[in-house]
Write an enzyme that holds these catalytic residues in place. Structure first.
Site, short mmCIF file in Angstrom:
data_model
loop_
_atom_site.label_atom_id
_atom_site.label_comp_id
_atom_site.label_asym_id
_atom_site.label_seq_id
_atom_site.Cartn_x
_atom_site.Cartn_y
_atom_site.Cartn_z
NE ARG A 111 114.01 86.55 1.49
CZ ARG A 111 113.15 87.41 0.95
NH1 ARG A 111 112.13 86.95 0.23
NH2 ARG A 111 113.30 88.69 1.13
CE LYS A 166 129.51 70.06 5.29
NZ LYS A 166 130.87 69.77 5.80
CG HIS A 202 143.75 71.58 6.23
ND1 HIS A 202 142.89 72.34 5.47
CD2 HIS A 202 144.27 72.43 7.16
CE1 HIS A 202 142.88 73.58 5.92
NE2 HIS A 202 143.70 73.66 6.94
CD GLU A 250 137.60 62.98 -0.78
OE1 GLU A 250 137.13 62.41 0.23
OE2 GLU A 250 138.20 64.08 -0.71
CG HIS A 306 140.64 67.74 -1.47
ND1 HIS A 306 140.90 68.22 -0.20
CD2 HIS A 306 139.66 66.81 -1.32
CE1 HIS A 306 140.11 67.61 0.67
NE2 HIS A 306 139.35 66.75 0.01
CG ASN A 328 136.63 65.72 7.97
OD1 ASN A 328 136.51 66.11 6.82
ND2 ASN A 328 135.89 66.19 8.96
CG HIS A 388 139.80 65.18 4.45
ND1 HIS A 388 139.70 63.85 4.08
CD2 HIS A 388 139.20 65.89 3.46
CE1 HIS A 388 139.04 63.77 2.93
NE2 HIS A 388 138.73 64.99 2.54
CE LYS A 446 129.40 63.84 1.98
NZ LYS A 446 129.99 64.92 1.19
NE ARG A 490 128.19 66.02 6.92
CZ ARG A 490 127.16 66.68 6.42
NH1 ARG A 490 126.03 66.78 7.10
NH2 ARG A 490 127.23 67.23 5.24
CD GLU A 543 129.85 69.29 9.08
OE1 GLU A 543 129.53 70.44 8.86
OE2 GLU A 543 130.96 68.82 8.84
#
Ligand SMILES: NC(=O)c1ccc[n+]([C@@H]2O[C@H](COP(=O)([O-])OP(=O)(O)OC[C@H]3O[C@@H](n4cnc5c(N)ncnc54)[C@H](O)[C@@H]3O)[C@@H](O)[C@H]2O)c1
Ligand SMILES: NC(=O)c1ccc[n+]([C@@H]2O[C@H](COP(=O)([O-])OP(=O)(O)OC[C@H]3O[C@@H](n4cnc5c(N)ncnc54)[C@H](O)[C@@H]3O)[C@@H](O)[C@H]2O)c1
Ligand SMILES: [Zn+2]
Ligand SMILES: [Zn+2]
Lengths: 362, 362
Positions: free
Chosen positions: A119, A141, A250, A183, A263, A243, A246, A225, A239, A235
């Site tokens: 955990r 993340k 995408h 990026e 990417h 993107n 993106h 960032k 934030r 988010e």
């Protein structure tokens, strides 16, 4: 060496950015327990594993390694479980540390393993690609893919320290370096016109792998960032600016099939499309648009994508997570170096921006 | 119906405790999104799934279910992944809710899935065993087993609401009811002499499934655990008290092979051993020890274990997590209804307490 502190509530951690970092010295305060599991892959292990094992052994730590197969397609639950297998087979306990040594794939998987093992155990990140240095280092993340979606399963897990060593980028394939630069350009375009000017001056150095220039670019990117994430940890708003490019990107990635384009390459074209739409809306000038395209080309990144039927492009776009209640929200430039999240754009212009940046017959 | 609020930092959630709870009405404020995934197993589904589906449908929710196979041996990563499969195959997004309908196994797995899906979605717990009502409802522990260890992989995930419906216990096998009573007795023995007296008076009702008595016992137990956990969210001190009987019990479970004895049964004998050692240390009287044995027998729980070679018993005990740096720490009773965490006991007395509560030839 530069140090950036990421402030997130009660969690605060440093990112050490430099070349030939003295990891033994720098690691010391961040490992309390005795056991360190190094998670890496079969591309990175032959290059850098020994260095870390040596430093840790010198610190009197017990190390073990989990060497996964290289590739986004191995970022799944089966390979995640190999990390748990390694931890338990080595008798690791809740005082252990998981150290991610690799690009974003390794960082995401090792981070999720560190979040879940017992955990939650100590997590240290050594991002070895430019992309992971400027993107995975901040935000916490972690996760894995599922056959039905990318990054669908994971956790928020802050590392206790991040090491971004520019020297490790020397072995990175040029295409991967450019993907990271994409990026970096994004941070400039979305909120820092001065950084854009700096990039324009330093792009030749960056693509040549100049370690000092890279360190500066990484520092500025992570700082951007970190500021955005700290303002919007959950988010809800700002934030989304991250993107930029993106939603278009995408669609390109999805249409071409993940893995065909990197990417960062898809995002590069996506940023051109976003800039073109912003231009059509009258928000940025012809010269601004040209600057966007030029900096992207300087980074050896594409400025147009292959021909994709418009209806398919649009349908992939609207699968994107940034679509709320059927309305497409885009990140566009109100002026160069200042992006906003908006639904207020002309859909025909959007279509035109897409079509203008495809190369027929490719 | 009684409501207990669990206070944990910025997270606060209610446990509704009663019989024939009006779930439709009570659920409403705790589900914002449209999609609800009910995770349950093939024993509980035929009994209670329809009720929940109906209530949710009446609330205009879209429900789907994931029915796992019943059993601790299915509490693993493969079955966890079935929950992810179900979530993604049903097109569930980050606004969805995961509802656990079942005992501790289902609660732990569904909770971990809720913690990890999209890096965290809403989680609702409907514990349908007495043990999970008094134990899993509070503390936020979720997770799965690994072939090399129980509960090795997981997350802390607080539910947004818990429903403990005594009526659902009517279908529970008597052995499972007793296993839950074992943990209830534990709360009394570790910190509430008045509750012990209450249990002595009400044990006949409890084993007979009297819903009002059960509700009261569940309420008091959850309140105890909530208080202890809130004082010690990160398991540094007081929380260890919850392991009364567990170090001995762990040895019994391990030796017999998990699944032979129920956890609550092994803990029952473990509590007798802890009481006997406390008695040998001169901390509790002969009468106190007799009271401990009596309440455990009243709950149809064992007070001695089969014969286990002492060296094996001790080696299993020291594998227990509560052993720090080779020293065994035990939870013992300084007086009846008042447990402490201590290393200060006579090891020979400990051995005697173990041997005295084994039945030769079994
Ligand atoms: N957690 C986050 O916030 C976050 C942010 C962005 C991307 N990601 C994830 O990161 C992944 C992409 O990251 P990536 O671009 O680093 O991909 P990657 O991890 O696949 O690395 C790209 C390639 O470079 C190799 N490599 C890594 N370091 C090297 C080195 N120093 N020298 C030579 N080769 C090296 C890798 O083995 C791989 O073949 C995706 O899975 C994405 O979802 C996560
Ligand atoms: N998260 C926590 O804090 C916590 C605390 C204690 C135990 N646990 C975990 O919980 C598990 C044990 O929980 P458990 O004792 O509830 O076991 P369980 O979930 O296996 O349930 C016991 C049996 O009762 C059946 N059952 C459940 N509800 C029923 C009902 N209403 N009617 C008829 N049958 C029913 C189950 O299908 C199962 O066969 C272990 O995996 C343990 O690790 C977790
Ligand atoms: Zn990106
Ligand atoms: Zn227990």
């Amino acid at each position: 060496m530069q140090t950036l502190h990421v402030e997130l509530g009660d969690r605060r951690y440093p990112i050490f950015i430099g070349s030939h970092l003295d990891i033994q010295h720098l690691l010391k305060p961040y490992i309390q327990g005795k056991q360190v599991m190094i998670v890496t892959n079969d591309t990175v292990a032959p290059l850098y594993l020994e260095t870390y094992k040596k430093a840790l052994t010198a610190l009197d730590k017990v190390t073990a390694q989990c060497i996964l197969r290289d590739g986004e397609k191995f970022k799944n639950i089966e390979n995640l479980n190999l990390i748990f297998d390694a931890l338990l087979a080595s008798g690791f306990n809740r005082d252990c540390t998981v150290l991610a040594l690799g690009g974003g794939v390794i960082g995401d998987m090792a981070g999720f393993a560190a979040a879940s093992f017992q955990r939650g155990v100590n997590f240290i990140q050594v991002p070895t690609t430019l992309l992971s240095q400027v993107d995975s280092s901040v935000g916490g993340k972690t996760g894995i893919n599922h056959p039905l979606g990318k990054n669908m399963i994971g956790a928020f897990k802050q590392p206790s320290v991040v090491f971004a060593d520019m020297n490790q980028l020397s072995t990175l394939p040029p295409r991967e370096l450019s993907a990271g630069l994409s990026e970096i350009i994004k941070y400039a375009l979305l909120g820092d016109i001065e950084f854009l000017a700096w990039l324009e001056g330093n792009m030749p150095k960056l693509v040549a792998g100049d370690e000092q220039a890279l360190a500066e670019a990484v520092y500025r990117s992570c700082a951007h960032k970190a500021r955005i994430v700290a303002n919007d940890e959950h988010e809800k708003g700002e934030r989304a600016l991250l993107n930029l490019g993106h939603t278009f990107g995408h669609a390109i990635e999805s249409y071409l099939g993940y893995g065909t384009w990197l990417h960062g390459e898809a995002v590069a074209v996506g940023m051109v499309m976003a800039a073109e739409l912003s231009h059509l809306m009258g928000w940025i000038s012809t010269e601004d648009l040209a600057r966007v395209k030029h900096i992207i080309q300087q980074a050896n990144l594409p400025i147009y994508c292959p021909e994709i039927p418009l209806d398919e492009f649009l349908s992939y776009m609207s699968h994107d997570k940034k679509v709320l209640d059927g309305k497409i929200r885009l990140i566009l430039m109100k002026k160069l170096g200042h992006a906003v999240i908006t639904e207020e754009f002309n859909v025909d212009y959007m279509k035109q921006a897409i079509l203008n940046n495809q190369k027929k017959g490719e």
